[in-house]
Design a protein around this motif. Structure first.
Motif, mmCIF file in Angstrom:
data_model
loop_
_atom_site.group_PDB
_atom_site.id
_atom_site.type_symbol
_atom_site.label_atom_id
_atom_site.label_comp_id
_atom_site.label_asym_id
_atom_site.label_seq_id
_atom_site.Cartn_x
_atom_site.Cartn_y
_atom_site.Cartn_z
ATOM 1 N N GLU A 27 -2.751 -8.594 6.810
ATOM 2 C CA GLU A 27 -3.078 -7.180 7.010
ATOM 3 C C GLU A 27 -2.172 -6.252 6.203
ATOM 4 O O GLU A 27 -2.455 -5.065 6.084
ATOM 5 C CB GLU A 27 -2.957 -6.824 8.498
ATOM 6 C CG GLU A 27 -3.986 -7.510 9.370
ATOM 7 C CD GLU A 27 -3.735 -7.296 10.859
ATOM 8 O OE1 GLU A 27 -2.678 -6.721 11.227
ATOM 9 O OE2 GLU A 27 -4.592 -7.715 11.649
ATOM 10 N N GLY A 28 -1.072 -6.789 5.686
ATOM 11 C CA GLY A 28 -0.114 -5.947 4.977
ATOM 12 C C GLY A 28 0.550 -4.954 5.911
ATOM 13 O O GLY A 28 0.915 -3.852 5.513
ATOM 14 N N ASP A 29 0.752 -5.347 7.168
ATOM 15 C CA ASP A 29 1.289 -4.460 8.199
ATOM 16 C C ASP A 29 2.783 -4.731 8.389
ATOM 17 O O ASP A 29 3.178 -5.634 9.141
ATOM 18 C CB ASP A 29 0.523 -4.672 9.498
ATOM 19 C CG ASP A 29 0.872 -3.660 10.572
ATOM 20 O OD1 ASP A 29 2.004 -3.114 10.560
ATOM 21 O OD2 ASP A 29 0.013 -3.432 11.449
ATOM 22 N N LEU A 30 3.604 -3.951 7.725
ATOM 23 C CA LEU A 30 5.044 -4.150 7.743
ATOM 24 C C LEU A 30 5.640 -3.924 9.135
ATOM 25 O O LEU A 30 6.508 -4.682 9.572
ATOM 26 C CB LEU A 30 5.714 -3.227 6.715
ATOM 27 C CG LEU A 30 7.206 -3.393 6.515
ATOM 28 C CD1 LEU A 30 7.559 -4.807 6.086
ATOM 29 C CD2 LEU A 30 7.703 -2.383 5.488
ATOM 30 N N ASP A 31 5.181 -2.899 9.838
ATOM 31 C CA ASP A 31 5.719 -2.631 11.178
ATOM 32 C C ASP A 31 5.388 -3.768 12.139
ATOM 33 O O ASP A 31 6.237 -4.198 12.921
ATOM 34 C CB ASP A 31 5.194 -1.303 11.720
ATOM 35 C CG ASP A 31 5.783 -0.111 10.975
ATOM 36 O OD1 ASP A 31 6.935 -0.219 10.490
ATOM 37 O OD2 ASP A 31 5.099 0.921 10.885
ATOM 38 N N LYS A 32 4.169 -4.258 12.091
ATOM 39 C CA LYS A 32 3.771 -5.383 12.949
ATOM 40 C C LYS A 32 4.599 -6.619 12.607
ATOM 41 O O LYS A 32 5.076 -7.318 13.500
ATOM 42 C CB LYS A 32 2.282 -5.680 12.762
ATOM 43 C CG LYS A 32 1.767 -6.832 13.586
ATOM 44 C CD LYS A 32 0.276 -7.016 13.354
ATOM 45 C CE LYS A 32 -0.299 -8.122 14.190
ATOM 46 N NZ LYS A 32 -1.768 -8.228 14.022
ATOM 47 N N LEU A 33 4.797 -6.862 11.326
ATOM 48 C CA LEU A 33 5.573 -8.011 10.883
ATOM 49 C C LEU A 33 7.012 -7.928 11.377
ATOM 50 O O LEU A 33 7.554 -8.882 11.933
ATOM 51 C CB LEU A 33 5.540 -8.126 9.355
ATOM 52 C CG LEU A 33 6.262 -9.340 8.815
ATOM 53 C CD1 LEU A 33 5.314 -10.221 8.032
ATOM 54 C CD2 LEU A 33 7.417 -8.908 7.956
ATOM 55 N N PHE A 63 10.077 -7.597 2.347
ATOM 56 C CA PHE A 63 8.638 -7.612 2.620
ATOM 57 C C PHE A 63 7.965 -6.339 2.109
ATOM 58 O O PHE A 63 6.822 -6.376 1.652
ATOM 59 C CB PHE A 63 8.366 -7.827 4.113
ATOM 60 C CG PHE A 63 8.420 -9.271 4.517
ATOM 61 C CD1 PHE A 63 7.396 -10.147 4.182
ATOM 62 C CD2 PHE A 63 9.506 -9.766 5.219
ATOM 63 C CE1 PHE A 63 7.443 -11.475 4.543
ATOM 64 C CE2 PHE A 63 9.570 -11.098 5.591
ATOM 65 C CZ PHE A 63 8.536 -11.960 5.248
ATOM 66 N N GLU A 64 8.656 -5.225 2.173
ATOM 67 C CA GLU A 64 8.103 -3.971 1.648
ATOM 68 C C GLU A 64 7.816 -4.106 0.152
ATOM 69 O O GLU A 64 6.769 -3.669 -0.331
ATOM 70 C CB GLU A 64 9.094 -2.837 1.915
ATOM 71 C CG GLU A 64 8.512 -1.462 1.733
ATOM 72 C CD GLU A 64 9.462 -0.407 2.286
ATOM 73 O OE1 GLU A 64 8.947 0.556 2.871
ATOM 74 O OE2 GLU A 64 10.695 -0.537 2.123
ATOM 75 N N ALA A 65 8.721 -4.743 -0.575
ATOM 76 C CA ALA A 65 8.518 -4.960 -2.016
ATOM 77 C C ALA A 65 7.318 -5.871 -2.266
ATOM 78 O O ALA A 65 6.529 -5.633 -3.184
ATOM 79 C CB ALA A 65 9.787 -5.557 -2.635
ATOM 80 N N ILE A 66 7.169 -6.891 -1.441
ATOM 81 C CA ILE A 66 6.018 -7.799 -1.597
ATOM 82 C C ILE A 66 4.721 -7.063 -1.285
ATOM 83 O O ILE A 66 3.736 -7.176 -2.020
ATOM 84 C CB ILE A 66 6.191 -9.037 -0.701
ATOM 85 C CG1 ILE A 66 7.310 -9.916 -1.260
ATOM 86 C CG2 ILE A 66 4.896 -9.822 -0.581
ATOM 87 C CD1 ILE A 66 7.711 -11.048 -0.347
ATOM 88 N N PHE A 67 4.698 -6.300 -0.199
ATOM 89 C CA PHE A 67 3.490 -5.575 0.187
ATOM 90 C C PHE A 67 3.111 -4.494 -0.819
ATOM 91 O O PHE A 67 1.961 -4.070 -0.868
ATOM 92 C CB PHE A 67 3.636 -4.963 1.578
ATOM 93 C CG PHE A 67 3.592 -5.966 2.709
ATOM 94 C CD1 PHE A 67 3.070 -7.233 2.534
ATOM 95 C CD2 PHE A 67 4.070 -5.629 3.953
ATOM 96 C CE1 PHE A 67 3.021 -8.147 3.569
ATOM 97 C CE2 PHE A 67 4.028 -6.520 5.012
ATOM 98 C CZ PHE A 67 3.506 -7.787 4.817
ATOM 99 N N ALA A 68 4.061 -4.041 -1.627
ATOM 100 C CA ALA A 68 3.756 -3.042 -2.655
ATOM 101 C C ALA A 68 2.746 -3.595 -3.664
ATOM 102 O O ALA A 68 2.026 -2.836 -4.306
ATOM 103 C CB ALA A 68 5.042 -2.599 -3.364
ATOM 104 N N SER A 69 2.689 -4.923 -3.776
ATOM 105 C CA SER A 69 1.731 -5.571 -4.678
ATOM 106 C C SER A 69 0.426 -5.922 -3.974
ATOM 107 O O SER A 69 -0.472 -6.480 -4.580
ATOM 108 C CB SER A 69 2.339 -6.854 -5.251
ATOM 109 O OG SER A 69 3.488 -6.553 -5.993
#
Length: 149
Positions: A27-33, A63-69
């Motif tokens: 889901e690309g959900d950083l807060d949930k992760l 993880f924020e850097a990974i989700f940026a992609s």
């Protein structure tokens, strides 16, 4: 305004945490992760080819850097579980889908170890270590007999 960590949901098993972890990746959900991780300052994460990061802020930044992609399409397979009273370790083969619909998607495999700890807030992730890998496993080697006769 700084982001606050959402209230953690009580996770009753390491399997439940793991399922939510991979769902948050997809889901690309950083807060949930991040809500799945322990609040301990000693949590640790290593992504394939990346450095070791320690602590909630560093793990979040990684993880924020990974989700940026974009989101990570990861599916855990071939789970090997070891569980004690208050700790559990899962070694998984992650099936990762790479690419985009225009260029076509490719499959890669990552071998990951996820470590969980039972806390007063339920089970939480304390370590995630992933390395490039394959979906091929070596056959078990028969143990040598303990006596020669």
């Amino acid at each position: 305004m700084p982001r606050t960590k959402p209230p953690a949901v009580l996770m009753t098993t390491p399997d439940e945490v793991e399922a939510q972890f991979y769902e948050a990746l997809r889901e690309g959900d950083l807060d949930k992760l991040m809500a799945l991780w322990s609040d301990d300052d000693e949590i640790v994460c290593v992504h394939p080819g990346g450095p070791r990061v320690i602590g909630p802020r560093a793990v979040r930044a990684a993880f924020e850097a990974i989700f940026a992609s974009g989101r990570i399409v990861a599916q855990p397979e071939k789970v090997h579980r070891v569980q004690l009273m208050d700790a559990a370790m899962h070694n998984v083969v992650e099936r990762i889908e790479i690419g985009n619909p225009k260029q076509g998607r490719h499959v890669a495999f990552v071998v990951a170890t996820n470590v969980y700890h039972r806390t007063t807030q339920g089970w939480r992730l304390v370590a995630h270590h992933a390395s490039p890998g394959t979906d091929v496993e070596t056959p078990e080697i028969a143990e040598a007999p303990s006596t020669l006769h």
